[in-house]
Design an enzyme around this catalytic site. Structure first.
Site, mmCIF file in Angstrom:
data_model
loop_
_atom_site.group_PDB
_atom_site.id
_atom_site.type_symbol
_atom_site.label_atom_id
_atom_site.label_comp_id
_atom_site.label_asym_id
_atom_site.label_seq_id
_atom_site.Cartn_x
_atom_site.Cartn_y
_atom_site.Cartn_z
ATOM 1 N N HIS A 76 -3.022 10.827 0.856
ATOM 2 C CA HIS A 76 -2.460 10.897 2.005
ATOM 3 C C HIS A 76 -1.872 11.997 2.472
ATOM 4 O O HIS A 76 -0.645 12.184 2.745
ATOM 5 C CB HIS A 76 -1.465 9.470 1.997
ATOM 6 C CG HIS A 76 -1.086 9.123 3.262
ATOM 7 N ND1 HIS A 76 -1.279 7.679 3.784
ATOM 8 C CD2 HIS A 76 -0.773 9.574 4.594
ATOM 9 C CE1 HIS A 76 -0.948 7.495 5.063
ATOM 10 N NE2 HIS A 76 -0.590 8.795 5.618
ATOM 11 N N ARG A 105 0.847 -1.222 -0.021
ATOM 12 C CA ARG A 105 -0.084 -0.058 -0.115
ATOM 13 C C ARG A 105 0.926 1.309 0.200
ATOM 14 O O ARG A 105 1.572 1.739 1.092
ATOM 15 C CB ARG A 105 -0.948 0.032 1.386
ATOM 16 C CG ARG A 105 -1.722 1.319 1.341
ATOM 17 C CD ARG A 105 -2.708 1.200 2.649
ATOM 18 N NE ARG A 105 -3.215 2.607 2.964
ATOM 19 C CZ ARG A 105 -3.036 3.168 3.749
ATOM 20 N NH1 ARG A 105 -2.472 2.984 4.946
ATOM 21 N NH2 ARG A 105 -3.442 4.521 3.758
ATOM 22 N N ASN A 132 -7.161 1.675 10.009
ATOM 23 C CA ASN A 132 -5.807 2.015 10.738
ATOM 24 C C ASN A 132 -5.962 1.950 12.184
ATOM 25 O O ASN A 132 -6.641 2.827 12.788
ATOM 26 C CB ASN A 132 -5.119 3.393 10.103
ATOM 27 C CG ASN A 132 -4.928 3.329 8.669
ATOM 28 O OD1 ASN A 132 -5.160 2.514 7.981
ATOM 29 N ND2 ASN A 132 -4.581 4.617 8.078
ATOM 30 N N TYR A 137 -4.012 1.961 15.977
ATOM 31 C CA TYR A 137 -2.862 2.326 16.811
ATOM 32 C C TYR A 137 -2.815 2.106 18.138
ATOM 33 O O TYR A 137 -1.953 1.366 18.913
ATOM 34 C CB TYR A 137 -2.165 3.854 16.277
ATOM 35 C CG TYR A 137 -1.433 3.554 15.044
ATOM 36 C CD1 TYR A 137 -0.145 3.328 14.785
ATOM 37 C CD2 TYR A 137 -2.187 4.116 13.945
ATOM 38 C CE1 TYR A 137 0.313 3.374 13.465
ATOM 39 C CE2 TYR A 137 -1.664 4.142 12.892
ATOM 40 C CZ TYR A 137 -0.384 3.838 12.605
ATOM 41 O OH TYR A 137 0.110 3.539 11.329
ATOM 42 N N GLU A 156 -7.241 8.423 6.585
ATOM 43 C CA GLU A 156 -7.672 9.025 7.600
ATOM 44 C C GLU A 156 -7.989 10.527 7.770
ATOM 45 O O GLU A 156 -7.311 11.430 8.280
ATOM 46 C CB GLU A 156 -6.288 9.027 8.503
ATOM 47 C CG GLU A 156 -5.787 7.783 8.940
ATOM 48 C CD GLU A 156 -4.642 7.544 10.018
ATOM 49 O OE1 GLU A 156 -4.137 8.628 10.337
ATOM 50 O OE2 GLU A 156 -4.333 6.531 10.591
ATOM 51 N N GLU A 180 -3.316 0.012 8.509
ATOM 52 C CA GLU A 180 -2.022 0.163 8.891
ATOM 53 C C GLU A 180 -2.189 -0.256 10.445
ATOM 54 O O GLU A 180 -3.106 -0.252 11.317
ATOM 55 C CB GLU A 180 -1.900 1.805 9.343
ATOM 56 C CG GLU A 180 -1.618 2.613 7.946
ATOM 57 C CD GLU A 180 -1.369 3.864 7.947
ATOM 58 O OE1 GLU A 180 -1.007 4.530 9.430
ATOM 59 O OE2 GLU A 180 -1.613 4.836 7.073
HETATM 60 C C1 GBH Z 1 -1.055 7.275 10.713
HETATM 61 O O1 GBH Z 1 -1.677 8.149 11.742
HETATM 62 C C2 GBH Z 1 -0.644 7.959 9.477
HETATM 63 O O2 GBH Z 1 -1.622 7.386 8.498
HETATM 64 C C3 GBH Z 1 0.563 7.622 8.998
HETATM 65 O O3 GBH Z 1 0.879 8.608 7.926
HETATM 66 C C4 GBH Z 1 1.718 7.884 10.392
HETATM 67 O O4 GBH Z 1 2.855 7.844 9.811
HETATM 68 C C5 GBH Z 1 1.248 6.815 11.210
HETATM 69 O O5 GBH Z 1 0.084 6.963 11.563
HETATM 70 C C6 GBH Z 1 2.145 7.000 12.498
HETATM 71 O O6 GBH Z 1 1.921 7.986 13.088
HETATM 72 O O7 GBH Z 1 -1.227 11.106 21.251
HETATM 73 O O8 GBH Z 1 -1.777 9.013 22.440
HETATM 74 O O9 GBH Z 1 -3.554 10.321 21.673
HETATM 75 C C7 GBH Z 1 -1.845 8.229 12.724
HETATM 76 C C8 GBH Z 1 -3.051 7.781 13.607
HETATM 77 C C9 GBH Z 1 -4.369 8.344 15.593
HETATM 78 C C10 GBH Z 1 -1.893 7.887 15.757
HETATM 79 C C11 GBH Z 1 -4.287 9.068 16.738
HETATM 80 C C12 GBH Z 1 -1.991 8.343 17.027
HETATM 81 C C13 GBH Z 1 -3.188 9.547 19.067
HETATM 82 C C14 GBH Z 1 -2.318 9.139 19.956
HETATM 83 N N1 GBH Z 1 -3.026 8.279 14.974
HETATM 84 N N2 GBH Z 1 -3.208 8.590 17.679
HETATM 85 S S1 GBH Z 1 -2.306 9.628 21.439
#
Ligand code: GBH
Length: 456
Positions: free
Chosen positions: A127, A83, A294, A296, A172, A369
């Site tokens: 993106h 991707r 995605n 995290y 996103e 992701e």
């Molecule tokens: C993604 O977004 C992106 O698509 C990508 O480009 C990027 O490199 C990758 O993640 C890594 O950052 O501060 O504890 O509240 C990130 C999605 C969602 C991740 C919200 C962080 C908040 C964490 N994000 N989250 S916090």
């Protein structure tokens, strides 16, 4: 029980899609080459104040010139799919009008190289690298950007559609709305708080219009990559559960429900959005072939303290006190270098809750992701992270969620937006002096795990 990454993973279905993800602005570099126009991120970084290490995406990993080497790394890794994102300002330097053939040629070469290596190309059309010319006209705050996006999608599909079998419209939109237009941590650096909401609606409209444009070009197998995570209330107190519900509404439901259900999750909020919203929702909610998530981390949310939230969320910034919710630190879990808690079981929870919320309106899911920031080439923590999340994903599938694929963020260390090059998400290490690539321990672990899966 703590998973042991030396044990084999549970078996995933034979046709499960394994992949890795990247994005153009984070890896390509070559920002001034072959007729590429400027993006909002080029300008944001050139302003120089907001990227933590003072860096910019001008060179990044130099993937534009080194894509053959990077495709070879994908081939050796043994993933079935890759991707990547197409840089809109490479294809349409002004966002509309003339198409830059040399920019399209790059993606044409990349797609051919991938196919020759046995890796399926999966382009994301957007993106976050909005053409600066459109940003100057209001960017995603204005409706025209959605229309220009669909025109650009049609051009890309016209050129690559004979070889690309799976497409992603947006990455996103929640993050771009919140961080780019709401809080100003990301390009274009606007701090509009709730007045950023039109950027959400116009991205969703752009998604819907792009789906139409792609289908008109014969494309099938279209999805979106939305970021989602469980939202946990800081306590059972009414003020905390209300704050958590609002956070969930803004970060999860606002972006899932227009797409999956054809409505906004809240009447009052829908009333704040521009345009013929009901008609737009028809466009936004056309059936998708699959839904990308995605993932995290989960977020613990409470009512804001009188003095505003502490610097725990969104890259450690102090949130403005007028926001009616405050993310809090989640105690008791390991953390990545970014400070994000590592909570694999929240991935199971997220997927099961999506299935419960949306039932048959939820198409098959792909994790587009999942990954973590850690230093070092002997990155045992990343192995543990991936191992734990794959087990959690399998548990969701056992519980009946239809998941068809999993993509690691990211193939390479890269330009991590407001953090610059300081956060390393790659399976492959990049030396930013020499641009040399070195596969990490996690790369070898994933390669071996994929071989094991293929044997089954
Ligand atoms: C993604 O977004 C992106 O698509 C990508 O480009 C990027 O490199 C990758 O993640 C890594 O950052 O501060 O504890 O509240 C990130 C999605 C969602 C991740 C919200 C962080 C908040 C964490 N994000 N989250 S916090």
């Amino acid at each position: 029980t703590v998973p042991d990454p030396s044990l084999p993973l549970p078996r995933f279905p034979r046709d499960f899609v394994w992949g890795v993800s990247t994005s153009a602005a984070q890896i390509e570099g070559a920002v001034g080459e072959d007729g590429r126009g400027r993006s909002a991120w080029d300008v944001f970084a050139a302003e120089g104040r907001r990227i933590k290490d003072g860096s910019d995406p001008r060179v990044a990993t130099d993937h534009y010139h080194r894509y053959r080497e990077d495709v070879a790394l994908l081939g050796e890794l043994g993933v079935g799919a890759y991707r990547f994102s197409v840089a809109w300002p490479r294809v349409a330097p002004d966002g509309s009008g003339a198409v830059n053939g040399a920019g399209l040629d790059f993606y044409d070469r990349l797609v051919d190289e991938l196919l020759a290596a046995g890796v399926a190309p999966i382009p994301t059309l957007f993106h976050w690298d909005t053409p600066q010319a459109l940003e100057e006209g209001g960017g995603w705050l204005v409706r025209e950007t959605a229309e220009r996006f669909a025109a650009y999608a049609e051009v890309v599909a016209g050129r690559l559609g004979d070889r690309v079998e799976r497409w992603i419209t947006l990455n996103e939109p929640a993050e771009l709305t919140l961080l780019g237009y709401g809080l100003g941590q990301h390009a274009p650096g606007r701090q509009l708080l709730f007045e950023a909401l039109p950027a959400a609606h116009h991205q969703l409209l752009g998604h819907g219009l792009a789906v139409q444009a792609l289908r008109a070009q014969g494309a099938r197998n279209i999805g979106i990559a939305n970021s989602h995570g469980p939202t946990w209330p800081a306590s059972a107190a009414e003020a905390d559960t209300a704050a958590a519900d609002l956070y969930d509404l803004l970060l999860n439901r606002l972006f899932a429900e227009p797409v999956l259900l054809g409505r906004y999750p809240d009447e009052e909020l829908a009333g704040l959005l521009p345009g013929p919203v009901a008609e737009d929702l028809e466009i936004i909610s056309q059936p998708l072939d699959w839904y990308g998530i995605n993932y995290y981390q989960p977020t613990l949310v409470g009512a804001p303290a009188a003095e505003g939230s502490g610097p725990t969320a969104f890259g450690g910034i102090q949130l403005p006190p007028e926001l009616p919710f405050a993310p809090r630190e989640i105690p008791g879990y390991p953390r990545t270098d970014f400070g994000w808690p590592v909570v694999p079981e929240a991935l199971t929870e997220l997927l099961v809750s999506f299935r419960e919320r949306y039932g048959d309106r939820l198409p098959p899911v792909v994790i587009t992701e999942n990954g973590c920031a850690y230093e070092g080439i002997e990155d045992g923590e990343r192995i543990a992270f991936l191992d734990g999340h794959l087990r959690a994903l399998h548990a969701a599938m056992d519980a009946g969620v239809d998941v068809r694929g999993y993509f690691v963020w990211s193939l390479l260390d890269n330009f991590e937006w407001a953090e610059g090059y300081a956060r390393r998400f790659g399976l492959v290490h990049v030396d930013y002096e020499t641009l040399r690539r070195t596969p990490k321990a996690s790369y070898r672990w994933l390669r071996d795990a994929l071989r094991e899966q293929a044997r089954g």
